[in-house]
Write a protein that holds these residues in place. Structure first.
Motif, PDB file in Angstrom:
ATOM      1  N   GLY A 177     -26.349  -0.357  22.339  1.00  0.00           N
ATOM      2  CA  GLY A 177     -25.538   0.782  22.756  1.00  0.00           C
ATOM      3  C   GLY A 177     -24.817   1.411  21.591  1.00  0.00           C
ATOM      4  O   GLY A 177     -24.822   2.638  21.411  1.00  0.00           O
ATOM      5  N   LEU A 178     -24.241   0.540  20.740  1.00  0.00           N
ATOM      6  CA  LEU A 178     -23.523   1.029  19.566  1.00  0.00           C
ATOM      7  C   LEU A 178     -24.460   1.787  18.645  1.00  0.00           C
ATOM      8  O   LEU A 178     -24.138   2.870  18.127  1.00  0.00           O
ATOM      9  N   PHE A 179     -25.680   1.225  18.477  1.00  0.00           N
ATOM     10  CA  PHE A 179     -26.664   1.874  17.612  1.00  0.00           C
ATOM     11  C   PHE A 179     -27.010   3.259  18.146  1.00  0.00           C
ATOM     12  O   PHE A 179     -27.096   4.229  17.391  1.00  0.00           O
ATOM     13  N   LEU A 180     -27.181   3.359  19.495  1.00  0.00           N
ATOM     14  CA  LEU A 180     -27.525   4.655  20.102  1.00  0.00           C
ATOM     15  C   LEU A 180     -26.412   5.668  19.859  1.00  0.00           C
ATOM     16  O   LEU A 180     -26.690   6.827  19.523  1.00  0.00           O
ATOM     17  N   VAL A 181     -25.152   5.217  20.041  1.00  0.00           N
ATOM     18  CA  VAL A 181     -24.025   6.136  19.854  1.00  0.00           C
ATOM     19  C   VAL A 181     -24.003   6.653  18.418  1.00  0.00           C
ATOM     20  O   VAL A 181     -23.880   7.863  18.168  1.00  0.00           O
ATOM     21  N   ILE A 182     -24.168   5.715  17.440  1.00  0.00           N
ATOM     22  CA  ILE A 182     -24.117   6.122  16.035  1.00  0.00           C
ATOM     23  C   ILE A 182     -25.277   7.056  15.713  1.00  0.00           C
ATOM     24  O   ILE A 182     -25.111   8.083  15.033  1.00  0.00           O
ATOM     25  N   ALA A 183     -26.472   6.712  16.248  1.00  0.00           N
ATOM     26  CA  ALA A 183     -27.644   7.533  15.966  1.00  0.00           C
ATOM     27  C   ALA A 183     -27.453   8.940  16.532  1.00  0.00           C
ATOM     28  O   ALA A 183     -27.773   9.939  15.878  1.00  0.00           O
ATOM     29  N   LYS A 184     -26.874   9.023  17.742  1.00  0.00           N
ATOM     30  CA  LYS A 184     -26.645  10.338  18.367  1.00  0.00           C
ATOM     31  C   LYS A 184     -25.644  11.148  17.538  1.00  0.00           C
ATOM     32  O   LYS A 184     -25.866  12.341  17.267  1.00  0.00           O
ATOM     33  N   VAL A 213     -21.470 -16.298  24.862  1.00  0.00           N
ATOM     34  CA  VAL A 213     -21.809 -15.010  25.457  1.00  0.00           C
ATOM     35  C   VAL A 213     -23.313 -14.881  25.658  1.00  0.00           C
ATOM     36  O   VAL A 213     -23.773 -14.364  26.666  1.00  0.00           O
ATOM     37  N   GLY A 214     -24.088 -15.379  24.738  1.00  0.00           N
ATOM     38  CA  GLY A 214     -25.529 -15.283  24.900  1.00  0.00           C
ATOM     39  C   GLY A 214     -26.110 -14.093  24.172  1.00  0.00           C
ATOM     40  O   GLY A 214     -25.387 -13.202  23.741  1.00  0.00           O
ATOM     41  N   ARG A 215     -27.435 -14.093  24.031  1.00  0.00           N
ATOM     42  CA  ARG A 215     -28.059 -13.083  23.178  1.00  0.00           C
ATOM     43  C   ARG A 215     -28.284 -11.760  23.879  1.00  0.00           C
ATOM     44  O   ARG A 215     -28.248 -10.711  23.251  1.00  0.00           O
ATOM     45  N   VAL A 216     -28.527 -11.792  25.200  1.00  0.00           N
ATOM     46  CA  VAL A 216     -28.878 -10.547  25.886  1.00  0.00           C
ATOM     47  C   VAL A 216     -27.702  -9.574  25.928  1.00  0.00           C
ATOM     48  O   VAL A 216     -27.858  -8.401  25.559  1.00  0.00           O
ATOM     49  N   PRO A 217     -26.484 -10.036  26.320  1.00  0.00           N
ATOM     50  CA  PRO A 217     -25.353  -9.089  26.269  1.00  0.00           C
ATOM     51  C   PRO A 217     -25.097  -8.587  24.858  1.00  0.00           C
ATOM     52  O   PRO A 217     -24.792  -7.388  24.678  1.00  0.00           O
ATOM     53  N   ALA A 218     -25.248  -9.484  23.876  1.00  0.00           N
ATOM     54  CA  ALA A 218     -25.028  -9.065  22.499  1.00  0.00           C
ATOM     55  C   ALA A 218     -25.996  -7.953  22.118  1.00  0.00           C
ATOM     56  O   ALA A 218     -25.620  -6.951  21.504  1.00  0.00           O
ATOM     57  N   LEU A 219     -27.262  -8.144  22.523  1.00  0.00           N
ATOM     58  CA  LEU A 219     -28.280  -7.139  22.216  1.00  0.00           C
ATOM     59  C   LEU A 219     -27.945  -5.808  22.876  1.00  0.00           C
ATOM     60  O   LEU A 219     -28.082  -4.740  22.274  1.00  0.00           O
ATOM     61  N   LEU A 220     -27.468  -5.889  24.154  1.00  0.00           N
ATOM     62  CA  LEU A 220     -27.116  -4.665  24.874  1.00  0.00           C
ATOM     63  C   LEU A 220     -25.987  -3.921  24.164  1.00  0.00           C
ATOM     64  O   LEU A 220     -26.062  -2.712  23.950  1.00  0.00           O
ATOM     65  N   ILE A 221     -24.944  -4.672  23.784  1.00  0.00           N
ATOM     66  CA  ILE A 221     -23.787  -4.033  23.155  1.00  0.00           C
ATOM     67  C   ILE A 221     -24.201  -3.408  21.825  1.00  0.00           C
ATOM     68  O   ILE A 221     -23.884  -2.247  21.516  1.00  0.00           O
ATOM     69  N   CYS A 222     -24.956  -4.201  21.013  1.00  0.00           N
ATOM     70  CA  CYS A 222     -25.368  -3.689  19.696  1.00  0.00           C
ATOM     71  C   CYS A 222     -26.286  -2.481  19.849  1.00  0.00           C
ATOM     72  O   CYS A 222     -26.156  -1.502  19.104  1.00  0.00           O
TER      73      CYS A 222
END
Lengths: 210, 366
Positions: free
Chosen positions: A104-111, A93-102
């Protein structure tokens, strides 16, 4: 700015331990080291619970996660053939998509956390022991979710037993033996009853000598 | 600051107690096994041949540790060096800190301050002990994996399977103990055992929870990985099991951890079932003997008697474990699993249900 005290230092130590362990889980290549980093992280969380005066939760945290879940994980790792050499990271998958997904998840949890309402006790009063409170809540107010969780665990238990059973039941109900019985070779016959076998051999030899 | 000083002194005291008793147990085990097997035991101990009597005691306490820790520390080529060095600590650490929650005396007044005679005043003491006992498996698991030796790995797999199995029975038996005491606080449990029933019998836990006592004692012995539960290190099958590749001080640490676990099990059983530091019929103001009235004793003597009672009880259970270790042969793997899963676990579960029903019937539940 909060006043620097021993308790603040303890908090940052525990939080740092948790994050350090979590980082170790993700960034080490060796799966056993990952498991041990997870243990450090669990201990950090247990420390945070103690810091929050929730000593019952802290004890359960260590008992269940460090003493139970993680031991089973290590057990599975050791039973798996040569798992240390297997590449556990998924490189496709590569690091960039992983970073994007993680991210996004972090933003949702933080919100969600920012919008959440935290229960606070007035005047900073904390009860001496959380054990009675937790017990009463679990067995009175939240008895239904508590029992539902145990039903789920029971289902998991039955599933594990079904998966690990050796014999296979055919659709018509007759049990199918997993493997055919191997006929005893001479060596195994000797091993199963060495005395009789050896005595017989000696007797035979005597007869042939004569 | 005096709080810190008292805490430090108490920690040191308990640590030294456990360590010394562990080393002392090594000698007791040598002499005791000799007694059981009709031998003389460690008898080649003398200082330069000038002392006319046997110094086997000193030999085990002083010469053996020095020998162990000055031996070559051999590290096999294929092993994981970091984990190989970490494993002895992981084995020793939980065994040494478990004793922190076990009270060894009533609270005393020292210079105007009340001092609880245990290292930490934990409300969830029993939970803490269970958590620390469950951590004991890490030493074996990591040692076996890091050694890169098939015997060691087999030993650690056996060890983790055994310890997980027996922890379940132990945890369930502890549940019935908690139900009957109604607290997780070890000191409260000991206080509850201070009264007498029927006028003469000390209200020790063993009279109320005999099944739980047997299960916890057996499961505790299984946790300490000694004969008859020593299949993780079965020397006739696996050389030395999970510490096959260890030598010198690291191997000594594993041995010490085993003996420290023996002490912990003895302390746990003493506290839960045999009144902890309670001296029979001794209250804070003196003896309350049945039929003979009261004999007054000063507070200092009471404290000393309590400390003595606790130490003697712990020593007795250490000795009982050594006795079992040299009497019973090793279990086979399937026998071990049968005993844990088909024997002790259902009995412990039935004991929990029985205890709960009894408490409910007596109307103490709510």
């Amino acid at each position: 700015m909060e006043e620097f005290s021993l308790s603040v230092a303890a908090f940052y130590f525990m939080a740092g331990l948790t994050l350090l362990g979590a980082g170790g889980v993700v960034f080490t290549e060796n799966i056993v080291y990952s498991a041990l980093s997870l243990m450090v992280s669990f201990f950090g969380v247990a420390g945070l619970y103690i810091f929050l005066n929730a000593d019952f939760v802290a004890g359960v945290q260590v008992l269940v996660y460090v003493g139970g879940v993680l031991v089973l994980t290590l057990f599975a790792v050791m039973l798996t053939h040569q798992i240390a050499e297997i590449e556990v990271s998924n490189k496709s998958v590569g690091r960039v998509p992983a970073l994007l997904i993680c991210g996004g998840l972090f933003l949702v949890i933080a919100k969600a956390l920012r919008g959440a309402e935290f229960f606070t006790t007035p005047g900073g009063q904390v009860s001496e022991s959380s054990t009675y409170g937790i017990g009463n809540l679990l067995l009175r107010e939240y008895i239904l979710p508590f029992e539902l969780a145990s039903v789920v665990l029971l289902a998991v238990l039955v599933g594990a037993v079904v998966l690990s059973r050796k014999e296979v039941i055919a659709p018509d109900g007759t049990p199918v033996p997993e493997r055919e019985t191997i006929p005893l070779t001479e060596g195994q016959r000797v091993m199963s009853s060495p005395r009789a076998a050896l005595a017989g051999a000696a007797a035979k030899q005597k007869v042939s000598d004569v | 600051m005096s709080l810190w000083a008292i805490g430090a002194v108490k920690s040191l005291l308990v640590l030294v107690f456990v360590l010394q008793l562990s080393a002392f147990l090594l000698w007791i085990e040598r002499k005791g096994s000799a007694l059981i097997q009709n031998r003389i035991g460690a008898n080649r101990a003398n200082i330069f041949g000038v002392v006319p009597f046997n110094l086997g005691f000193l030999n085990t306490l002083v010469a053996d540790p020095i020998k162990m820790f000055t031996k070559e520390d051999f590290i096999p080529a294929g092993c994981d060096r970091f984990l190989h060095a970490l494993a002895p600590f992981m084995a020793l650490f939980p065994a040494l800190i478990t004793f922190a929650a076990i009270p060894f005396g009533d609270s005393i007044v020292l210079g105007g301050e009340t001092v609880e005679l245990r290292v930490v005043d934990l409300d969830v003491g029993l939970l803490y002990i269970l958590a620390m006992v469950s951590m004991g498996v890490y030493g074996a698991v990591i040692a076996g994996w890091a050694s890169n030796n098939r015997w060691a790995l087999l030993g650690s797999i056996r060890g983790s399977a055994q310890m997980i199995s027996y922890e379940l029975a132990m945890g369930l038996a502890l549940v019935s103990v908690v139900l009957s005491y109604g607290t997780l606080d070890m000191q409260d449990m000991v206080h509850a055992q201070g009264r007498t029933v029927l006028g003469f019998l000390p209200a020790w836990g063993v009279f109320f929870q005999p099944v739980a006592f047997i299960i916890i004692f057996v499961a505790g012995m299984a946790e300490s990985k000694r004969v008859p539960f020593d299949i993780p290190e079965a020397e006739s099958e696996l050389i030395a099991g999970y510490f096959t590749e260890y030598s010198g001080g690291k191997q000594a640490s594993f041995m010490l951890a085993d003996f420290a676990e023996v002490v912990v099990v003895a302390g746990l059983v003493t506290t839960l079932f045999f009144g902890g530091w309670q001296f029979p019929w001794l209250a804070a103001d003196g003896f309350h003997l049945p039929l003979m009235g009261t004999i007054e004793v000063s507070a200092l003597v009471v404290t000393l008697l309590q400390l003595m009672a606790f130490s003697l009880k712990v020593l007795f259970f250490c000795w009982l474990q050594i006795l079992v270790r040299w009497t019973v042969p090793r279990f086979r793997y399937d026998q071990l699993m049968d005993l844990g899963w088909k024997g002790m676990l259902p009995i412990a579960l039935a004991n929990v249900v029985f205890t709960a029903a009894l408490i409910l019937a007596r109307g103490e539940g709510s």
